[in-house]
Write an enzyme that holds these catalytic residues in place. Structure first.
Site, PDB file in Angstrom:
ATOM      1  N   ARG A  72     -11.166  81.510  37.852  1.00  0.00           N
ATOM      2  CA  ARG A  72     -10.619  81.213  39.191  1.00  0.00           C
ATOM      3  C   ARG A  72     -11.753  80.972  40.183  1.00  0.00           C
ATOM      4  NH1 ARG A  72      -5.357  79.730  40.147  1.00  0.00           N
ATOM      5  NH2 ARG A  72      -5.560  80.553  42.253  1.00  0.00           N
TER       6      ARG A  72
ATOM      7  N   HIS B  92      -6.609  73.261  36.728  1.00  0.00           N
ATOM      8  CA  HIS B  92      -5.758  74.456  36.795  1.00  0.00           C
ATOM      9  C   HIS B  92      -6.444  75.602  36.061  1.00  0.00           C
ATOM     10  CE1 HIS B  92      -2.318  77.163  36.378  1.00  0.00           C
ATOM     11  NE2 HIS B  92      -2.716  77.322  35.126  1.00  0.00           N
TER      12      HIS B  92
ATOM     13  N   ASN C 166      -6.257  68.225  43.047  1.00  0.00           N
ATOM     14  CA  ASN C 166      -7.339  69.213  42.967  1.00  0.00           C
ATOM     15  C   ASN C 166      -7.894  69.431  41.553  1.00  0.00           C
ATOM     16  OD1 ASN C 166      -5.189  70.659  42.012  1.00  0.00           O
ATOM     17  ND2 ASN C 166      -5.280  72.283  43.553  1.00  0.00           N
TER      18      ASN C 166
ATOM     19  N   GLU D   8       1.187  81.433  30.135  1.00  0.00           N
ATOM     20  CA  GLU D   8       0.817  80.009  30.111  1.00  0.00           C
ATOM     21  C   GLU D   8       0.240  79.590  28.755  1.00  0.00           C
ATOM     22  OE1 GLU D   8       0.014  79.444  34.904  1.00  0.00           O
ATOM     23  OE2 GLU D   8      -1.703  79.455  33.543  1.00  0.00           O
TER      24      GLU D   8
ATOM     25  N   ARG E 236     -13.376  72.364  42.133  1.00  0.00           N
ATOM     26  CA  ARG E 236     -12.661  71.695  43.231  1.00  0.00           C
ATOM     27  C   ARG E 236     -13.601  71.371  44.385  1.00  0.00           C
ATOM     28  NH1 ARG E 236      -7.433  75.746  42.675  1.00  0.00           N
ATOM     29  NH2 ARG E 236      -6.252  74.492  41.165  1.00  0.00           N
TER      30      ARG E 236
ATOM     31  N   TYR F 238       5.286  75.504  36.357  1.00  0.00           N
ATOM     32  CA  TYR F 238       5.298  75.682  37.817  1.00  0.00           C
ATOM     33  C   TYR F 238       6.620  76.257  38.329  1.00  0.00           C
ATOM     34  CZ  TYR F 238       0.760  73.358  38.382  1.00  0.00           C
ATOM     35  OH  TYR F 238      -0.581  73.060  38.360  1.00  0.00           O
TER      36      TYR F 238
ATOM     37  N   LYS G 109      -6.242  68.398  35.123  1.00  0.00           N
ATOM     38  CA  LYS G 109      -5.047  67.677  35.552  1.00  0.00           C
ATOM     39  C   LYS G 109      -5.278  66.169  35.365  1.00  0.00           C
ATOM     40  CE  LYS G 109      -3.737  71.348  38.767  1.00  0.00           C
ATOM     41  NZ  LYS G 109      -3.432  71.697  40.194  1.00  0.00           N
TER      42      LYS G 109
ATOM     43  N   PHE H   1       6.472  70.657  48.188  1.00  0.00           N
ATOM     44  CA  PHE H   1       5.619  69.733  47.437  1.00  0.00           C
ATOM     45  C   PHE H   1       5.942  69.730  45.937  1.00  0.00           C
ATOM     46  CE2 PHE H   1       3.398  73.820  47.891  1.00  0.00           C
ATOM     47  CZ  PHE H   1       3.132  74.139  46.571  1.00  0.00           C
TER      48      PHE H   1
HETATM   49  P1  GDP Z   1      -3.565  77.138  42.043  1.00  0.00           P
HETATM   50  O1  GDP Z   1      -3.189  78.343  41.228  1.00  0.00           O
HETATM   51  O2  GDP Z   1      -4.884  77.302  42.749  1.00  0.00           O
HETATM   52  O3  GDP Z   1      -3.512  75.857  41.262  1.00  0.00           O
HETATM   53  O4  GDP Z   1      -2.499  77.009  43.233  1.00  0.00           O
HETATM   54  P2  GDP Z   1      -0.902  77.301  43.266  1.00  0.00           P
HETATM   55  O5  GDP Z   1      -0.476  78.030  42.026  1.00  0.00           O
HETATM   56  O6  GDP Z   1      -0.602  77.918  44.578  1.00  0.00           O
HETATM   57  O7  GDP Z   1      -0.293  75.835  43.272  1.00  0.00           O
HETATM   58  C1  GDP Z   1      -0.260  75.086  42.086  1.00  0.00           C
HETATM   59  C2  GDP Z   1      -0.643  73.670  42.407  1.00  0.00           C
HETATM   60  O8  GDP Z   1       0.320  73.084  43.295  1.00  0.00           O
HETATM   61  C3  GDP Z   1      -1.982  73.481  43.145  1.00  0.00           C
HETATM   62  O9  GDP Z   1      -3.109  73.526  42.288  1.00  0.00           O
HETATM   63  C4  GDP Z   1      -1.785  72.099  43.742  1.00  0.00           C
HETATM   64  O10 GDP Z   1      -1.948  71.081  42.744  1.00  0.00           O
HETATM   65  C5  GDP Z   1      -0.323  72.143  44.133  1.00  0.00           C
HETATM   66  N1  GDP Z   1      -0.151  72.567  45.516  1.00  0.00           N
HETATM   67  C6  GDP Z   1      -0.202  73.821  46.010  1.00  0.00           C
HETATM   68  N2  GDP Z   1      -0.001  73.831  47.331  1.00  0.00           N
HETATM   69  C7  GDP Z   1       0.193  72.534  47.689  1.00  0.00           C
HETATM   70  C8  GDP Z   1       0.454  71.873  48.923  1.00  0.00           C
HETATM   71  O11 GDP Z   1       0.563  72.497  49.980  1.00  0.00           O
HETATM   72  N3  GDP Z   1       0.614  70.523  48.884  1.00  0.00           N
HETATM   73  C9  GDP Z   1       0.512  69.803  47.734  1.00  0.00           C
HETATM   74  N4  GDP Z   1       0.655  68.475  47.778  1.00  0.00           N
HETATM   75  N5  GDP Z   1       0.256  70.384  46.548  1.00  0.00           N
HETATM   76  C10 GDP Z   1       0.107  71.730  46.526  1.00  0.00           C
HETATM   77 MG    MG Z   2      -1.395  79.020  40.418  1.00  0.00          MG
END
Ligand code: GDP
Ligand code: MG
Length: 161
Positions: free
Chosen positions: A96, A126, A123, A137, A113, A60, A20, A68
Site C-alpha cells: 500500500r 491496485h 491510478n 481478493e 501512483r 469492488y 489496471k 463513480f
Molecule cells: P484503493 O484501495 O486505493 O484503490 O482505493 P478505493 O478502494 O477507495 O477505491 C478503489 C478504486 O476506485 C480506486 O483505486 C480508484 O480507481 C477508484 N476511485 C476511488 N475513488 C474515486 C473517485 O472519487 N472517483 C473516481 N473516478 N474513481 C475513484
Molecule cells: Mg481499496
C-alpha cells in the site's frame, strides 16, 4: 522462533497487486514487477486477463453505491489487467505504501501512483488494503493451483534466519 521459522517455511503474508488497464496500456508492468522484486518480495502468482464484469463487481462490491462505481467498472473492463500475488513480511502494508495514495494528486513521488498518474480515475494499480481483504481478493482472482510455493535461495539476505 516461530516467526522466523514461518518465514523460512514460506508461510508469510500475501497480497493481491494488479496493474489496471491504464497501467498495462502504458507499459508499466515491468516497472511495477521490478519495484516489488527489488524490495525483496516473492512473486507467487501472476496472469494477464480481460476481467469480466462479474469478477469486477465482486472485487469492488464495497464501492457499489459510490457515484463513480459504474465508471470504475467500465475503466477496469476497458482492457487487460495483470494480477499478481506477492508474498513477504508485512507485504500488505508495504505494498500500500509502494502504491501510494488512492488520489494520485496526493500520492507521494516514489510511489507508483505518485510517479505515474495524475488523477484518481486512472491510478494505474491496485493493492489489497488489509490481510483479510487480501485473502478474499486472492481467492477471487486465483485458483489455488495457480499459486506457487517456492523457496528463494537467498532468504538470509532478506530475513534474519
Ligand atoms: P484503493 O484501495 O486505493 O484503490 O482505493 P478505493 O478502494 O477507495 O477505491 C478503489 C478504486 O476506485 C480506486 O483505486 C480508484 O480507481 C477508484 N476511485 C476511488 N475513488 C474515486 C473517485 O472519487 N472517483 C473516481 N473516478 N474513481 C475513484
Ligand atoms: Mg481499496
Amino acid at each position: 522462533c516461530a516467526f522466523y521459522s514461518s518465514v523460512l517455511s514460506g508461510v508469510q503474508e500475501r497480497t493481491l497487486v494488479a496493474l489496471k488497464p491504464d497501467g498495462v496500456q502504458r507499459r508499466l508492468v515491468g516497472d511495477v514487477i521490478k519495484r516489488f522484486e527489488q524490495r525483496g518480495f516473492k512473486l507467487v502468482g501472476m496472469k494477464l486477463l480481460q476481467a469480466s464484469e462479474v469478477i469486477l463487481a465482486e472485487h469492488y462490491h464495497d464501492l457499489r453505491r459510490k457515484p463513480f462505481y459504474s465508471s470504475l467498472i467500465r475503466y477496469m473492463a476497458s482492457g487487460p489487467v495483470v494480477v499478481m500475488v506477492w508474498e513477504g513480511h508485512n507485504v500488505v502494508r508495504s505494498s500500500r505504501l509502494m502504491v501510494g495514495d488512492t488520489d494520485s494528486a496526493q500520492a507521494k513521488p516514489g510511489t507508483v501512483r505518485g510517479d505515474f498518474s495524475v488523477h484518481i480515475s486512472r491510478n494505474v494499480i491496485h493493492a489489497s488494503d488489509s490481510v483479510e481483504v487480501a485473502e478474499r481478493e486472492i481467492g477471487l482472482w486465483f485458483h489455488v493451483s495457480e499459486l506457487v510455493s517456492w523457496d528463494n535461495a537467498d532468504q538470509s539476505n532478506l530475513y534474519q534466519v
